[in-house]
Design an enzyme around this catalytic site. Sequence first.
Site, PDB file in Angstrom:
ATOM      1  N   GLU A 141       1.205  -1.471  -0.410  1.00  0.00           N
ATOM      2  CA  GLU A 141      -0.104   0.399  -0.207  1.00  0.00           C
ATOM      3  C   GLU A 141       0.696   1.230   0.075  1.00  0.00           C
ATOM      4  O   GLU A 141       0.522   1.876   0.803  1.00  0.00           O
ATOM      5  CB  GLU A 141      -0.854   0.320   1.480  1.00  0.00           C
ATOM      6  CG  GLU A 141      -2.502  -1.600   1.055  1.00  0.00           C
ATOM      7  CD  GLU A 141      -2.764  -1.383   2.263  1.00  0.00           C
ATOM      8  OE1 GLU A 141      -2.992  -0.579   3.101  1.00  0.00           O
ATOM      9  OE2 GLU A 141      -3.413  -2.540   2.755  1.00  0.00           O
ATOM     10  N   GLU A 199      -6.633 -11.433  -0.859  1.00  0.00           N
ATOM     11  CA  GLU A 199      -6.541 -10.988   0.035  1.00  0.00           C
ATOM     12  C   GLU A 199      -8.571 -10.977   0.257  1.00  0.00           C
ATOM     13  O   GLU A 199      -8.994 -10.582   0.230  1.00  0.00           O
ATOM     14  CB  GLU A 199      -6.595  -9.903   0.981  1.00  0.00           C
ATOM     15  CG  GLU A 199      -5.559  -9.461   1.542  1.00  0.00           C
ATOM     16  CD  GLU A 199      -4.491  -8.558   2.498  1.00  0.00           C
ATOM     17  OE1 GLU A 199      -5.507  -7.899   2.751  1.00  0.00           O
ATOM     18  OE2 GLU A 199      -3.177  -7.718   2.244  1.00  0.00           O
TER      19      GLU A 199
END
Length: 503
Positions: free
Chosen positions: A262, A385
């Site tokens: 991220e 995920e």
Amino acid sequence: MKIHRFITLLGVIGSLSIAVSAKNNNKSNQGKCWSKGLFKIPCCKKTDVVVRTTYDGEWGQEDNGKWCSLSKKSTRPVKDVPPEPLHSSIIDSIIDPAKDCDITSLVEGDSLAKEAPFRFGVGLTGTNLQVSTTVSEKMRDIIKHQFNSMTYTNLMKPLYILDKEGSIQNIKNGIQDPKLNFTSIVDGLEFAYKNGIHIRGHVLIWHTQTPDWFFNEGYTDDGKKVSPEVMESRLDSYIKQYLSFVQFNYPGVVDVWDVVNEAIEITDGQYDANTGWYTRTMLNNTPNPYYDMFGPDYVIKAFRIARKYALPNVKLVYNDFNTFQVWPHNKTQAIMDLAGILQKEDLIDGIGLQSYLGVTWPSLDEYFRGVERLATTGLELQITELTITAPDGDNWLEAQAEQYRDFFERLMKHVEEGYNIGSVTVFGLQDGYLFYASDSTKTRLLDHDLQKKPNFEAIMSILKSYKKNAYTEDINTEDTETDTEKETDTETETEIIALNFLL
């Protein structure tokens, strides 16, 4: 096994060959291959071209693309031997909360991993060893049958691996390196190693869940920030220790790493607009400590260090959420641009698409447009995920099954079209996680009693359908090739008869 690996390690580090008796002379080449004994990577037989150089040696690739060692011995310094794993003393005292669950249907018959054309993984829930998925015997049995990959949702992150007290003690002893503690993941690593299951290393570098003291003088909470030079040395040591530990003690298990997580932000006021890829500077009101220390170069520094210490068959991945998003700024393009920078130095092998999907946003069209664009980088795509928000209403289970069915139908069409999907990981094993007193999660494939939910069955149905179609296509292709061969043989026979007639 430990004695055997210790002897092998001595042979490698001491640059000695493993002794081979005269009667086993035919196997001497295999016996002397240091990388085969230590890392399960064979020595090169048909190539002498160096494709990659790492801390442990020089590596090439055979004609089949498999990595092989070109070094006659390890290039790792003699004294640089990773520690052996230390097991926690509390394992035997943990009571399995799933001990009374009937898991027969999950450990016999259909298997997600066996039906899928990619690795099918599961997230391991828990923020400490006592509540980690792999300490449950019943949950381990399910994982062994249903999955071939695992990802710790928390326990491999820096916050849980970096050892503050150990690092402070290192400073007192004149050692500048941080101390790492692997106790909370050894149980899972052992389980994976013994059962042929892979682990996605998640995550090396993340602006969240990295302790502030890691950046401070003396590794203390109130210490001043160290210089970028000192911090880069710490980062190098941290990644080296981490990768070396898992590669030496559990070869082949952790063969994928989310190196950076991220690092891209498209919310105005929280990114550096001068880098070309919206480098994250903030998360809400919290500064990105890596950006504050290194600027946007922290990402490429991390990948360079990881590539230096990772074995050649270990894939390095950049992982992010909302990889499909194109507003208020184009995050998909930013990921592609960052990947391009890393590709110039052969630092990246894949892009991780976290894939948190809501009831109405994103649409599958939006999501898969992102998949299609990211695929143009030529990198492997990993769905890391997968979590689809459950809809409201009394019939939410059936509606959720439709969500998963629609997603996997689209996904398998892309696989059929040749998109390089390397793995899919559902981020958790069960709703109402049994180790927790209260857990309202409703996104997973098994219920509170470890029974299959309709979304599990929906995925299985799609995977089986794909496998059946792929098998049918293979048979048809073989029949077509056979018919072509027959036609060719007939044409040849006709030509010979004609030639004989002319003669």
